[in-house]
Design a protein around this motif. Sequence first.
Motif, PDB file in Angstrom:
ATOM      1  N   LEU A   1       0.832  -1.188   0.000  1.00  0.00           N
ATOM      2  CA  LEU A   1       0.000   0.000   0.000  1.00  0.00           C
ATOM      3  C   LEU A   1       0.875   1.249   0.000  1.00  0.00           C
ATOM      4  CD1 LEU A   1      -2.665  -1.083   2.632  1.00  0.00           C
ATOM      5  CD2 LEU A   1      -2.846  -1.182   0.155  1.00  0.00           C
ATOM      6  N   VAL A   2       0.524   2.197  -0.841  1.00  0.00           N
ATOM      7  CA  VAL A   2       1.258   3.453  -0.937  1.00  0.00           C
ATOM      8  C   VAL A   2       0.248   4.577  -0.792  1.00  0.00           C
ATOM      9  CG1 VAL A   2       2.707   4.890  -2.422  1.00  0.00           C
ATOM     10  CG2 VAL A   2       2.942   2.399  -2.487  1.00  0.00           C
ATOM     11  N   LEU A   3       0.550   5.546   0.065  1.00  0.00           N
ATOM     12  CA  LEU A   3      -0.340   6.685   0.244  1.00  0.00           C
ATOM     13  C   LEU A   3      -0.402   7.505  -1.031  1.00  0.00           C
ATOM     14  CD1 LEU A   3       0.569   7.961   3.821  1.00  0.00           C
ATOM     15  CD2 LEU A   3      -1.502   6.764   3.099  1.00  0.00           C
ATOM     16  N   PRO A   4      -1.596   7.950  -1.422  1.00  0.00           N
ATOM     17  CA  PRO A   4      -1.707   8.776  -2.627  1.00  0.00           C
ATOM     18  C   PRO A   4      -1.197  10.194  -2.373  1.00  0.00           C
ATOM     19  CG  PRO A   4      -3.844   8.569  -1.574  1.00  0.00           C
ATOM     20  CD  PRO A   4      -2.890   7.680  -0.811  1.00  0.00           C
ATOM     21  N   ALA A   5      -0.906  10.897  -3.441  1.00  0.00           N
ATOM     22  CA  ALA A   5      -0.467  12.291  -3.342  1.00  0.00           C
ATOM     23  C   ALA A   5      -1.617  13.141  -2.806  1.00  0.00           C
ATOM     24  CB  ALA A   5      -0.044  12.793  -4.722  1.00  0.00           C
ATOM     25  N   PRO A   6      -1.318  14.267  -2.159  1.00  0.00           N
ATOM     26  CA  PRO A   6      -2.394  15.162  -1.690  1.00  0.00           C
ATOM     27  C   PRO A   6      -3.327  15.527  -2.841  1.00  0.00           C
ATOM     28  CG  PRO A   6      -0.284  15.866  -0.804  1.00  0.00           C
ATOM     29  CD  PRO A   6       0.009  14.783  -1.809  1.00  0.00           C
ATOM     30  N   GLY A   7      -4.612  15.502  -2.562  1.00  0.00           N
ATOM     31  CA  GLY A   7      -5.616  15.792  -3.579  1.00  0.00           C
ATOM     32  C   GLY A   7      -6.014  14.591  -4.399  1.00  0.00           C
ATOM     33  N   SER A   8      -5.416  13.446  -4.120  1.00  0.00           N
ATOM     34  CA  SER A   8      -5.713  12.207  -4.843  1.00  0.00           C
ATOM     35  C   SER A   8      -6.290  11.185  -3.875  1.00  0.00           C
ATOM     36  CB  SER A   8      -4.445  11.625  -5.464  1.00  0.00           C
ATOM     37  OG  SER A   8      -3.876  12.521  -6.369  1.00  0.00           O
ATOM     38  N   TYR A   9      -6.908  10.154  -4.421  1.00  0.00           N
ATOM     39  CA  TYR A   9      -7.401   9.064  -3.594  1.00  0.00           C
ATOM     40  C   TYR A   9      -7.127   7.740  -4.289  1.00  0.00           C
ATOM     41  CZ  TYR A   9     -11.439   9.037  -6.748  1.00  0.00           C
ATOM     42  OH  TYR A   9     -12.234   8.978  -7.860  1.00  0.00           O
ATOM     43  N   VAL A  10      -7.096   6.694  -3.504  1.00  0.00           N
ATOM     44  CA  VAL A  10      -6.984   5.328  -4.002  1.00  0.00           C
ATOM     45  C   VAL A  10      -8.207   4.584  -3.502  1.00  0.00           C
ATOM     46  CG1 VAL A  10      -5.670   3.178  -3.910  1.00  0.00           C
ATOM     47  CG2 VAL A  10      -4.473   5.354  -4.020  1.00  0.00           C
ATOM     48  N   LYS A  11      -8.850   3.854  -4.385  1.00  0.00           N
ATOM     49  CA  LYS A  11     -10.054   3.093  -4.037  1.00  0.00           C
ATOM     50  C   LYS A  11      -9.778   1.620  -4.299  1.00  0.00           C
ATOM     51  CE  LYS A  11     -13.425   2.754  -6.978  1.00  0.00           C
ATOM     52  NZ  LYS A  11     -14.562   2.969  -7.880  1.00  0.00           N
ATOM     53  N   TYR A  12     -10.149   0.783  -3.347  1.00  0.00           N
ATOM     54  CA  TYR A  12     -10.069  -0.657  -3.515  1.00  0.00           C
ATOM     55  C   TYR A  12     -11.494  -1.185  -3.539  1.00  0.00           C
ATOM     56  CZ  TYR A  12      -5.091  -0.480  -2.593  1.00  0.00           C
ATOM     57  OH  TYR A  12      -3.756  -0.219  -2.674  1.00  0.00           O
TER      58      TYR A  12
ATOM     59  N   SER B   1      -2.558 -13.002   4.868  1.00  0.00           N
ATOM     60  CA  SER B   1      -3.443 -12.226   3.988  1.00  0.00           C
ATOM     61  C   SER B   1      -4.167 -11.117   4.753  1.00  0.00           C
ATOM     62  CB  SER B   1      -4.448 -13.142   3.283  1.00  0.00           C
ATOM     63  OG  SER B   1      -5.470 -13.567   4.157  1.00  0.00           O
ATOM     64  N   TYR B   2      -4.329 -11.266   6.054  1.00  0.00           N
ATOM     65  CA  TYR B   2      -4.958 -10.220   6.873  1.00  0.00           C
ATOM     66  C   TYR B   2      -3.951  -9.213   7.426  1.00  0.00           C
ATOM     67  CZ  TYR B   2      -9.539 -12.456   7.024  1.00  0.00           C
ATOM     68  OH  TYR B   2     -10.748 -12.974   6.698  1.00  0.00           O
ATOM     69  N   PHE B   3      -2.802  -9.661   7.915  1.00  0.00           N
ATOM     70  CA  PHE B   3      -1.945  -8.807   8.731  1.00  0.00           C
ATOM     71  C   PHE B   3      -0.646  -8.344   8.076  1.00  0.00           C
ATOM     72  CE2 PHE B   3      -4.508 -11.318  11.685  1.00  0.00           C
ATOM     73  CZ  PHE B   3      -5.104 -10.290  12.403  1.00  0.00           C
ATOM     74  N   SER B   4      -0.225  -8.919   6.974  1.00  0.00           N
ATOM     75  CA  SER B   4       1.087  -8.571   6.427  1.00  0.00           C
ATOM     76  C   SER B   4       1.001  -7.439   5.405  1.00  0.00           C
ATOM     77  CB  SER B   4       1.727  -9.801   5.777  1.00  0.00           C
ATOM     78  OG  SER B   4       1.150 -10.042   4.508  1.00  0.00           O
ATOM     79  N   GLU B   5       2.154  -6.942   4.997  1.00  0.00           N
ATOM     80  CA  GLU B   5       2.224  -5.910   3.965  1.00  0.00           C
ATOM     81  C   GLU B   5       1.794  -6.444   2.610  1.00  0.00           C
ATOM     82  OE1 GLU B   5       6.066  -4.092   3.940  1.00  0.00           O
ATOM     83  OE2 GLU B   5       5.835  -3.312   5.978  1.00  0.00           O
ATOM     84  N   SER B   6       1.815  -7.756   2.413  1.00  0.00           N
ATOM     85  CA  SER B   6       1.338  -8.328   1.151  1.00  0.00           C
ATOM     86  C   SER B   6      -0.151  -8.682   1.233  1.00  0.00           C
ATOM     87  CB  SER B   6       2.158  -9.560   0.769  1.00  0.00           C
ATOM     88  OG  SER B   6       2.032 -10.567   1.756  1.00  0.00           O
ATOM     89  N   GLY B   7      -0.764  -8.364   2.367  1.00  0.00           N
ATOM     90  CA  GLY B   7      -2.196  -8.566   2.548  1.00  0.00           C
ATOM     91  C   GLY B   7      -2.892  -7.234   2.743  1.00  0.00           C
ATOM     92  N   ILE B   8      -3.964  -7.229   3.537  1.00  0.00           N
ATOM     93  CA  ILE B   8      -4.735  -5.998   3.718  1.00  0.00           C
ATOM     94  C   ILE B   8      -4.288  -5.197   4.940  1.00  0.00           C
ATOM     95  CG2 ILE B   8      -6.718  -6.746   2.383  1.00  0.00           C
ATOM     96  CD1 ILE B   8      -8.127  -7.522   4.945  1.00  0.00           C
ATOM     97  N   GLU B   9      -3.236  -5.634   5.590  1.00  0.00           N
ATOM     98  CA  GLU B   9      -2.552  -4.897   6.660  1.00  0.00           C
ATOM     99  C   GLU B   9      -3.437  -4.528   7.846  1.00  0.00           C
ATOM    100  OE1 GLU B   9       0.624  -2.134   5.707  1.00  0.00           O
ATOM    101  OE2 GLU B   9       0.189  -2.449   3.578  1.00  0.00           O
ATOM    102  N   TYR B  10      -4.284  -5.467   8.293  1.00  0.00           N
ATOM    103  CA  TYR B  10      -5.011  -5.221   9.541  1.00  0.00           C
ATOM    104  C   TYR B  10      -4.003  -4.956  10.659  1.00  0.00           C
ATOM    105  CZ  TYR B  10      -9.739  -6.875   8.229  1.00  0.00           C
ATOM    106  OH  TYR B  10     -10.991  -7.022   7.708  1.00  0.00           O
ATOM    107  N   ASN B  11      -4.353  -4.060  11.573  1.00  0.00           N
ATOM    108  CA  ASN B  11      -3.522  -3.843  12.753  1.00  0.00           C
ATOM    109  C   ASN B  11      -4.347  -3.843  14.033  1.00  0.00           C
ATOM    110  OD1 ASN B  11      -4.750  -1.392  12.217  1.00  0.00           O
ATOM    111  ND2 ASN B  11      -2.980  -0.180  12.823  1.00  0.00           N
ATOM    112  N   LEU B  12      -5.642  -4.125  13.933  1.00  0.00           N
ATOM    113  CA  LEU B  12      -6.525  -4.209  15.097  1.00  0.00           C
ATOM    114  C   LEU B  12      -7.407  -5.450  14.984  1.00  0.00           C
ATOM    115  CD1 LEU B  12      -7.815  -0.528  15.177  1.00  0.00           C
ATOM    116  CD2 LEU B  12      -6.099  -1.527  16.683  1.00  0.00           C
TER     117      LEU B  12
END
Length: 190
Positions: free
Chosen positions: A36-47, A139-150
């Motif tokens: 996952l990479v944060l989008p530039a200001p003024g942009s969005y990413v949709k999954y 697949s839930y918690f890693s950087e190659s998954g959806i990166e849950y942290n809670l």
Amino acid sequence: TLPCLPGARPCIAKDFGHGSLVCVCNATYCDTLDPLVLPAPGSYVKYESSKAGKRLERSEGRFQSSLRSPGSATGAWWCHRRTPRHHGLSRALPAGLLLTLNISTLYQHVKGFGGSLSDAAAMNILKLSQPAQDNLLRSYFSESGIEYNLIRVPMACSDFSVRPYSYDDVPNDYELKHFRLVDEDVKMKV
């Protein structure tokens, strides 16, 4: 710690005959995402995921900057939602559908994202082989998954438990002298 798989691996779709697809995740294979990479200001990413088979399909867009958003006296980013295309046919959205973000007002801090670990979820995870459990948790918690942290864990039983139980069934035990975790908690959730 579970090792992360590099790069995205595509969903291997499986149809169980109920009008929707699921992605295979087993002892030898589980689909992954690009980091996952944060989008530039003024942009969005949709999954987007869908019953038709999309699985966290990534798309990007830009908000339109406005000194004043419609109906507001403060600056904001806003965008009109575009008309989606379904199987080559155009379908109009309700008039006035508008997402307005007032970037000058903050209400809360997002600590993260996650899900619930109910008795039913824990029982199903524990029925998997160890390699399948590793792939599922990755697949839930890693950087190659959806990166849950809670994770939310229900206290005592819930509607996803196989039996009703509590931690202290002794009336008037306000000091909780009879408080005990049950097997479901010790073996599956703690």
